[in-house]
Scaffold this active site. Structure first.
Site, PDB file in Angstrom:
ATOM      1  N   HIS A 209      -3.096 -19.033  17.255  1.00 47.41           N
ATOM      2  CA  HIS A 209      -4.303 -19.482  17.935  1.00 47.41           C
ATOM      3  C   HIS A 209      -5.502 -18.762  17.351  1.00 47.41           C
ATOM      4  CE1 HIS A 209      -7.057 -20.645  21.140  1.00 47.41           C
ATOM      5  NE2 HIS A 209      -6.185 -21.597  21.386  1.00 47.41           N
TER       6      HIS A 209
ATOM      7  N   ASP B 215       0.679 -25.670  23.216  1.00 46.12           N
ATOM      8  CA  ASP B 215       1.413 -26.862  22.787  1.00 46.12           C
ATOM      9  C   ASP B 215       2.911 -26.642  22.653  1.00 46.12           C
ATOM     10  OD1 ASP B 215      -0.696 -28.689  22.597  1.00 46.12           O
ATOM     11  OD2 ASP B 215      -1.363 -27.753  20.740  1.00 46.12           O
TER      12      ASP B 215
HETATM   13  N1  ACO Z   1       3.071 -20.757  11.588  1.00 49.10           N
HETATM   14  C1  ACO Z   1       3.160 -19.884  10.574  1.00 49.10           C
HETATM   15  N2  ACO Z   1       2.163 -19.058  10.222  1.00 49.10           N
HETATM   16  C2  ACO Z   1       1.033 -19.122  10.917  1.00 49.10           C
HETATM   17  C3  ACO Z   1       0.874 -20.004  11.997  1.00 49.10           C
HETATM   18  C4  ACO Z   1       1.942 -20.841  12.319  1.00 49.10           C
HETATM   19  N3  ACO Z   1       1.852 -21.710  13.323  1.00 49.10           N
HETATM   20  N4  ACO Z   1      -0.356 -19.851  12.506  1.00 49.10           N
HETATM   21  C5  ACO Z   1      -0.953 -18.917  11.792  1.00 49.10           C
HETATM   22  N5  ACO Z   1      -0.123 -18.472  10.807  1.00 49.10           N
HETATM   23  C6  ACO Z   1      -0.416 -17.452   9.818  1.00 49.10           C
HETATM   24  C7  ACO Z   1      -1.122 -18.089   8.638  1.00 49.10           C
HETATM   25  O1  ACO Z   1      -0.212 -18.556   7.668  1.00 49.10           O
HETATM   26  C8  ACO Z   1      -1.939 -16.933   8.150  1.00 49.10           C
HETATM   27  O2  ACO Z   1      -1.090 -16.038   7.482  1.00 49.10           O
HETATM   28  P1  ACO Z   1      -1.572 -15.260   6.158  1.00 49.10           P
HETATM   29  O3  ACO Z   1      -2.728 -14.427   6.644  1.00 49.10           O
HETATM   30  O4  ACO Z   1      -0.366 -14.528   5.778  1.00 49.10           O
HETATM   31  O5  ACO Z   1      -1.991 -16.347   5.223  1.00 49.10           O
HETATM   32  C9  ACO Z   1      -2.390 -16.243   9.432  1.00 49.10           C
HETATM   33  O6  ACO Z   1      -1.351 -16.546  10.379  1.00 49.10           O
HETATM   34  C10 ACO Z   1      -3.723 -16.746   9.975  1.00 49.10           C
HETATM   35  O7  ACO Z   1      -3.641 -18.158  10.142  1.00 49.10           O
HETATM   36  P2  ACO Z   1      -4.844 -19.153  10.051  1.00 49.10           P
HETATM   37  O8  ACO Z   1      -4.338 -20.547   9.905  1.00 49.10           O
HETATM   38  O9  ACO Z   1      -5.844 -18.682   9.056  1.00 49.10           O
HETATM   39  O10 ACO Z   1      -5.453 -18.938  11.492  1.00 49.10           O
HETATM   40  P3  ACO Z   1      -6.529 -19.867  12.152  1.00 49.10           P
HETATM   41  O11 ACO Z   1      -7.209 -19.083  13.176  1.00 49.10           O
HETATM   42  O12 ACO Z   1      -7.370 -20.550  11.140  1.00 49.10           O
HETATM   43  O13 ACO Z   1      -5.626 -21.026  12.771  1.00 49.10           O
HETATM   44  C11 ACO Z   1      -4.306 -22.377  14.058  1.00 49.10           C
HETATM   45  C12 ACO Z   1      -5.273 -21.186  14.075  1.00 49.10           C
HETATM   46  C13 ACO Z   1      -4.945 -23.555  13.317  1.00 49.10           C
HETATM   47  C14 ACO Z   1      -4.057 -22.789  15.491  1.00 49.10           C
HETATM   48  C15 ACO Z   1      -3.001 -21.956  13.354  1.00 49.10           C
HETATM   49  O14 ACO Z   1      -2.396 -20.899  14.049  1.00 49.10           O
HETATM   50  C16 ACO Z   1      -2.037 -23.115  13.200  1.00 49.10           C
HETATM   51  O15 ACO Z   1      -2.169 -23.913  12.241  1.00 49.10           O
HETATM   52  N6  ACO Z   1      -1.036 -23.242  14.125  1.00 49.10           N
HETATM   53  C17 ACO Z   1      -0.122 -24.359  14.094  1.00 49.10           C
HETATM   54  C18 ACO Z   1      -0.759 -25.611  14.703  1.00 49.10           C
HETATM   55  C19 ACO Z   1      -0.907 -25.496  16.215  1.00 49.10           C
HETATM   56  O16 ACO Z   1       0.010 -25.117  16.922  1.00 49.10           O
HETATM   57  N7  ACO Z   1      -2.098 -25.871  16.707  1.00 49.10           N
HETATM   58  C20 ACO Z   1      -2.383 -25.877  18.145  1.00 49.10           C
HETATM   59  C21 ACO Z   1      -3.357 -24.790  18.474  1.00 49.10           C
HETATM   60  S1  ACO Z   1      -3.710 -24.746  20.189  1.00 49.10           S
HETATM   61  C22 ACO Z   1      -4.682 -26.058  20.462  1.00 49.10           C
HETATM   62  O17 ACO Z   1      -5.465 -26.484  19.655  1.00 49.10           O
HETATM   63  C23 ACO Z   1      -4.545 -26.790  21.660  1.00 49.10           C
END
Ligand code: ACO
Length: 384
Positions: free
Chosen positions: A270, A321
């Site tokens: 998140h 989610d």
């Molecule tokens: N699975 C694996 N690794 C993850 C995940 C995940 N779900 N989420 C974050 N990470 C890791 C990234 O790979 C990254 O790692 P790194 O630094 O080694 O490259 C680090 O955590 C930071 O992730 P970002 O994507 O840069 O974080 P951001 O704040 O941009 O993204 C997001 C948040 C988009 C929600 C992300 O966690 C994600 O894509 N999750 C999966 C999709 C999801 O569940 N979305 C629903 C969110 S809640 C809502 O909107 C209702």
């Protein structure tokens, strides 16, 4: 597309912020999130208090008015929502005639956009918000019935939004436990600060466009798998695991292999929460009891195994989610409707933010760093 900013010394541009992380662009009375403590407040009330006590309709009133309704006001809102559930014939005909393979979120987006044409000339924004909140469940249920070759079930002018939605979807009145579970899901998804769809809604409002355009755009934003679309993706992941490996599947090996391939696991992570999302705590409890009741214990056990692995490997917690997917599945709802259910709740938060933005508006207009060449010579087409 290339990430141009990766090749640029960002210290020269301290005002650049990819994803607007941490940027405060508005003030709001609608919700507060403490991502470090895992705290969520809707207009003064902790999400735990609301989860234990409030109905979705009370939450709608709260978000729209910044206070809870008294008994008379709640009755009035319930009556108005009940009275507004039916769809204009033109919208029903669109649902009947559109491609049965369309994405439900795309149908919802189009149908909500159409509603504007059928609002009374003297209706104001609060009337529009009530109309959309009342009609979105009807749109979703009607499309699901139609695509399955079933008759559309007309809404009833009684009961809660949760009751009527399950009734229209299944063609029979839900039990008290199913109604309460659905109602709680609607309470938990109603509002969540400056997420992508709410930001979209406010950005549209800031151009002095109207509320149907703002909500239509917000639905489009919620649809993406990094936002609301994640709940459908979570369930599809779990079902694929079952299809590929059966009920004896190994969710830990599956999670590890995805991480090794640097793939995201849907339902985790998140932008704001750095600890467990408090909404996930409630959904986790519901998922456990419903999975036990409906013989889907394996899905709940897999979910817990994935949660443990993600925590150990990446220190990442589940978001709203993750467990909502198995809750809806246990209620017998098909995965591609999950994001629509999210929208049917979040309409309350979107419209509350629309009112707030309109009351104190300034055009939302950020800038982008231009990273291409300038003033290139013109070459005629035949010489390029
Ligand atoms: N699975 C694996 N690794 C993850 C995940 C995940 N779900 N989420 C974050 N990470 C890791 C990234 O790979 C990254 O790692 P790194 O630094 O080694 O490259 C680090 O955590 C930071 O992730 P970002 O994507 O840069 O974080 P951001 O704040 O941009 O993204 C997001 C948040 C988009 C929600 C992300 O966690 C994600 O894509 N999750 C999966 C999709 C999801 O569940 N979305 C629903 C969110 S809640 C809502 O909107 C209702």
């Amino acid at each position: 597309m290339a990430d141009h900013l990766q090749n640029i010394d960002l210290s020269e541009y301290p005002y650049i912020n990819r994803g607007l992380e941490g940027i405060v662009a508005f003030s709001t009375t609608k919700s507060f999130i403490d991502g470090a403590k895992g705290e969520l407040i809707y207009s003064g009330y902790n999400i735990d208090t609301l989860a234990e006590n409030a109905t979705f309709e009370e939450v709608c009133f709260l978000l729209w008015n910044d206070r809870l309704p008294d008994a008379g006001e709640l009755n009035e809102l319930n009556s108005r929502l009940q009275a507004e559930r039916e769809l204009p014939e033109v919208v029903l005909n669109y649902i009947r005639n559109t491609d049965k393979n369309s994405e439900p979120m795309a149908v919802l987006r189009t149908a909500v956009s159409m509603l504007q044409d059928f609002q009374p000339a003297d209706a104001v924004d609060t009337d529009h918000a009530i109309a959309m909140t009342a009609k979105m469940p009807t749109i979703i249920a009607a499309f699901d019935r139609v695509r399955n070759g079933l008759d559309v079930v007309a809404p009833v002018k009684k009961g809660s939004t949760a009751f009527n939605f399950l009734y229209m979807l299944n063609g029979e009145e839900p039990g008290t436990a199913s109604e309460r579970t659905m109602d709680l899901c609607l309470v938990l998804h109603a509002e969540h600060g400056m997420n992508a769809s709410t930001f979209t809604c406010r950005a549209v409002c800031s151009t002095e466009s109207e509320i149907f355009s703002a909500v239509t755009a917000a639905i489009g934003s919620l649809k993406g798998p990094l936002h609301g679309g994640a709940n459908t993706a979570v369930m599809n992941t779990l079902l694929k695991l079952k299809d590929d490996q059966g009920e004896g599947a190994d969710p830990v090996a599956f999670t590890l292999s995805k991480l090794e391939k640097k793939e995201k696991i849907m339902g985790f992570g998140h932008r704001v929460y750095k600890v467990l999302d408090p909404r996930a705590t409630h959904l986790r409890k519901m998922s456990k009891s419903l999975s036990d009741e409906t013989g889907h214990e394996y899905l709940y056990n897999w979910s817990e195994a994935m949660v443990k692995t993600m925590k150990e490997e990446k220190n990442i917690d589940p978001n709203v989610d993750f467990f909502s997917a198995t809750v809806y599945y246990s209620l017998g709802i098909v995965p591609d409707l999950y994001t629509c259910i999210f929208a049917m709740s979040r309409i309350s938060g979107w419209t509350a933010h629309f009112f707030e933005q309109k009351e104190n508006n300034r055009l939302i207009r950020p800038r982008a760093l231009y990273v291409a060449e300038k003033n290139k010579p013109w070459i005629p087409a035949e010489k390029r």
